[in-house]
Write a protein that holds these residues in place. Structure first.
Motif, PDB file in Angstrom:
ATOM      1  N   SER A 163       0.830  -1.203   0.000  1.00  0.00           N
ATOM      2  CA  SER A 163       0.000   0.000   0.000  1.00  0.00           C
ATOM      3  C   SER A 163       0.862   1.251   0.000  1.00  0.00           C
ATOM      4  N   LEU A 164       0.308   2.309  -0.545  1.00  0.00           N
ATOM      5  CA  LEU A 164       0.894   3.642  -0.428  1.00  0.00           C
ATOM      6  C   LEU A 164       0.175   4.336   0.722  1.00  0.00           C
ATOM      7  N   TYR A 165       0.936   4.909   1.647  1.00  0.00           N
ATOM      8  CA  TYR A 165       0.376   5.584   2.813  1.00  0.00           C
ATOM      9  C   TYR A 165       0.646   7.083   2.715  1.00  0.00           C
ATOM     10  N   ILE A 166      -0.401   7.876   2.788  1.00  0.00           N
ATOM     11  CA  ILE A 166      -0.290   9.333   2.719  1.00  0.00           C
ATOM     12  C   ILE A 166      -0.610   9.911   4.095  1.00  0.00           C
ATOM     13  N   PRO A 210      -2.696  -2.342  -6.317  1.00  0.00           N
ATOM     14  CA  PRO A 210      -3.379  -2.496  -7.610  1.00  0.00           C
ATOM     15  C   PRO A 210      -4.097  -1.222  -8.058  1.00  0.00           C
ATOM     16  N   ASP A 211      -4.692  -0.486  -7.084  1.00  0.00           N
ATOM     17  CA  ASP A 211      -5.414   0.739  -7.443  1.00  0.00           C
ATOM     18  C   ASP A 211      -4.474   1.821  -7.937  1.00  0.00           C
ATOM     19  N   ILE A 212      -3.335   1.988  -7.252  1.00  0.00           N
ATOM     20  CA  ILE A 212      -2.413   3.035  -7.677  1.00  0.00           C
ATOM     21  C   ILE A 212      -1.761   2.684  -9.011  1.00  0.00           C
ATOM     22  N   LYS A 213      -1.554   1.404  -9.265  1.00  0.00           N
ATOM     23  CA  LYS A 213      -0.986   0.989 -10.551  1.00  0.00           C
ATOM     24  C   LYS A 213      -1.954   1.292 -11.692  1.00  0.00           C
ATOM     25  N   ASP A 214      -3.251   1.133 -11.435  1.00  0.00           N
ATOM     26  CA  ASP A 214      -4.248   1.509 -12.441  1.00  0.00           C
ATOM     27  C   ASP A 214      -4.197   3.008 -12.704  1.00  0.00           C
ATOM     28  N   LEU A 215      -3.978   3.786 -11.645  1.00  0.00           N
ATOM     29  CA  LEU A 215      -3.876   5.236 -11.807  1.00  0.00           C
ATOM     30  C   LEU A 215      -2.625   5.604 -12.602  1.00  0.00           C
ATOM     31  N   PHE A 216      -1.542   4.839 -12.430  1.00  0.00           N
ATOM     32  CA  PHE A 216      -0.320   5.085 -13.200  1.00  0.00           C
ATOM     33  C   PHE A 216      -0.613   5.024 -14.702  1.00  0.00           C
ATOM     34  N   LEU A 217      -1.391   4.020 -15.087  1.00  0.00           N
ATOM     35  CA  LEU A 217      -1.694   3.830 -16.507  1.00  0.00           C
ATOM     36  C   LEU A 217      -2.520   5.000 -17.055  1.00  0.00           C
ATOM     37  N   LYS A 218      -3.401   5.503 -16.207  1.00  0.00           N
ATOM     38  CA  LYS A 218      -4.270   6.590 -16.656  1.00  0.00           C
ATOM     39  C   LYS A 218      -3.578   7.944 -16.570  1.00  0.00           C
ATOM     40  N   TYR A 219      -2.742   8.113 -15.522  1.00  0.00           N
ATOM     41  CA  TYR A 219      -2.046   9.394 -15.313  1.00  0.00           C
ATOM     42  C   TYR A 219      -0.552   9.115 -15.120  1.00  0.00           C
ATOM     43  N   PRO A 220       0.200   8.947 -16.197  1.00  0.00           N
ATOM     44  CA  PRO A 220       1.630   8.580 -16.089  1.00  0.00           C
ATOM     45  C   PRO A 220       2.459   9.558 -15.272  1.00  0.00           C
ATOM     46  N   GLN A 221       2.031  10.823 -15.198  1.00  0.00           N
ATOM     47  CA  GLN A 221       2.814  11.810 -14.448  1.00  0.00           C
ATOM     48  C   GLN A 221       2.910  11.456 -12.967  1.00  0.00           C
ATOM     49  N   ILE A 222       1.915  10.705 -12.455  1.00  0.00           N
ATOM     50  CA  ILE A 222       1.957  10.301 -11.046  1.00  0.00           C
ATOM     51  C   ILE A 222       3.190   9.436 -10.792  1.00  0.00           C
ATOM     52  N   ALA A 276       7.779   1.944  10.371  1.00  0.00           N
ATOM     53  CA  ALA A 276       7.130   3.254  10.380  1.00  0.00           C
ATOM     54  C   ALA A 276       6.245   3.324  11.619  1.00  0.00           C
ATOM     55  N   GLU A 277       6.467   4.356  12.436  1.00  0.00           N
ATOM     56  CA  GLU A 277       5.773   4.469  13.721  1.00  0.00           C
ATOM     57  C   GLU A 277       5.230   5.881  13.903  1.00  0.00           C
ATOM     58  N   ALA A 278       4.010   5.986  14.416  1.00  0.00           N
ATOM     59  CA  ALA A 278       3.393   7.296  14.654  1.00  0.00           C
ATOM     60  C   ALA A 278       4.081   7.996  15.826  1.00  0.00           C
ATOM     61  N   MET A 279       4.490   9.244  15.602  1.00  0.00           N
ATOM     62  CA  MET A 279       5.118  10.038  16.653  1.00  0.00           C
ATOM     63  C   MET A 279       4.077  10.795  17.481  1.00  0.00           C
ATOM     64  N   GLU A 280       2.862  10.861  16.959  1.00  0.00           N
ATOM     65  CA  GLU A 280       1.728  11.483  17.608  1.00  0.00           C
ATOM     66  C   GLU A 280       0.479  10.907  16.950  1.00  0.00           C
ATOM     67  N   ALA A 281      -0.693  11.282  17.426  1.00  0.00           N
ATOM     68  CA  ALA A 281      -1.914  10.809  16.775  1.00  0.00           C
ATOM     69  C   ALA A 281      -1.862  11.207  15.296  1.00  0.00           C
ATOM     70  N   THR A 282      -2.053  10.238  14.416  1.00  0.00           N
ATOM     71  CA  THR A 282      -1.820  10.456  12.988  1.00  0.00           C
ATOM     72  C   THR A 282      -2.978   9.913  12.154  1.00  0.00           C
ATOM     73  N   GLU A 283      -3.394  10.707  11.153  1.00  0.00           N
ATOM     74  CA  GLU A 283      -4.419  10.286  10.205  1.00  0.00           C
ATOM     75  C   GLU A 283      -3.759   9.993   8.864  1.00  0.00           C
ATOM     76  N   LEU A 284      -4.091   8.859   8.303  1.00  0.00           N
ATOM     77  CA  LEU A 284      -3.517   8.439   7.031  1.00  0.00           C
ATOM     78  C   LEU A 284      -4.601   8.194   5.995  1.00  0.00           C
ATOM     79  N   CYS A 285      -4.218   8.293   4.743  1.00  0.00           N
ATOM     80  CA  CYS A 285      -5.016   7.774   3.645  1.00  0.00           C
ATOM     81  C   CYS A 285      -4.191   6.663   3.006  1.00  0.00           C
ATOM     82  N   THR A 286      -4.798   5.534   2.743  1.00  0.00           N
ATOM     83  CA  THR A 286      -4.074   4.410   2.139  1.00  0.00           C
ATOM     84  C   THR A 286      -4.656   4.089   0.770  1.00  0.00           C
ATOM     85  N   ILE A 287      -3.769   3.735  -0.149  1.00  0.00           N
ATOM     86  CA  ILE A 287      -4.178   3.307  -1.488  1.00  0.00           C
ATOM     87  C   ILE A 287      -3.496   1.972  -1.760  1.00  0.00           C
ATOM     88  N   ASN A 288      -4.275   0.957  -2.051  1.00  0.00           N
ATOM     89  CA  ASN A 288      -3.707  -0.352  -2.325  1.00  0.00           C
ATOM     90  C   ASN A 288      -2.917  -0.340  -3.624  1.00  0.00           C
TER      91      ASN A 288
END
Length: 232
Positions: A59-62, A120-132, A106-118
């Motif tokens: 996963s990609l973690y934001i 396969p999903d990000i790879k599909d986005l690569f095909l559609k938006y190569p700049q990513i 990877a460890e949270a240094m404080e309360a942390t909110e993340l967005c995760t992208i699996n």
């Protein structure tokens, strides 16, 4: 509904999350919404581990809010902090290119909110938006350079020089002589390859010489940037 700290997609949160990440900032609003649909929310408490060395990287973690420290363990079990990630940063990028495992923690240094992208999903986005993918590769290259510089610094520069250069780096990043250290003295010592006591001694020395002023453990003002620049 939550499941093991992961929520189903929530458009306002996820859209804001992806919009602050540089790898997506070239996309139009409609495209950002499409990316947001692939993301899920995850919350970490302070000290909670996001992933461990040896675990599968899938996963990609934001980072939406909060801070994460990425570190490795030395042979004697001590932490070696590699980087600190804050709002708009991401980690887990290796999962996007290879079927691999994490080589760090990877460890949270404080309360942390993340967005995760699996992966396969990000790879599909690569095909559609190569700049990513190009932007991720660029960021990955910058991190490799940073790690290489960090290793070189440990072997070629004394501790005082490392501390001075780190302060200059923080001032440059914030574009202000007023800096807020992004980590504790303990983590900073780990990052710079020394001890918290040595960090405190070097900062005290700089303050005695009138080069900096310390307000507390994190807040520092650089009073004489030219003096610190001599360490370059």
């Amino acid at each position: 509904m939550e499941n093991n700290g992961v929520k189903q997609p929530s458009s306002p949160h996820e859209h804001l999350c992806v919009s602050i990440v540089p790898i997506f900032n070239h996309l139009e609003q409609a495209e950002l919404k499409e990316v947001a649909k692939t993301t899920k929310r995850r919350n970490l408490s302070k000290g909670e581990v996001l992933y461990r060395a040896g675990e599968k990287s899938n996963s990609l973690y934001i980072i939406h809010k909060g801070k994460l420290k990425v570190y490795r363990l030395t042979e004697n079990g001590k932490e070696q902090v590699i980087r600190v990630l804050q709002s708009g940063d991401f980690t887990g990028e290796l999962a996007l290119f290879t079927d691999n495992v994490h080589d760090s923690y990877a460890e949270a240094m404080e309360a942390t909110e993340l967005c995760t992208i699996n992966s396969p999903d990000i790879k599909d986005l690569f095909l559609k938006y190569p700049q990513i993918s190009l932007k991720i590769i660029k960021e990955f290259s910058l991190r490799l350079d940073q790690t290489e510089h960090q290793v070189t610094s440990f072997t070629t520069e004394d501790t005082e020089t490392r501390v001075a250069l780190y302060l200059l780096q923080q001032a440059e990043s914030s574009q202000s002589p007023e800096i807020q250290l992004p980590m504790s003295r303990k983590d900073l010592a780990s990052y710079l390859g020394t001890t918290p006591e040595t960090i405190s001694r070097k900062l005290a020395k700089f303050e005695d010489q009138g080069w900096i002023r310390q307000y507390n453990q994190r807040a520092i003002r650089i009073m004489d940037i030219d003096a610190l620049t001599l360490y370059k």
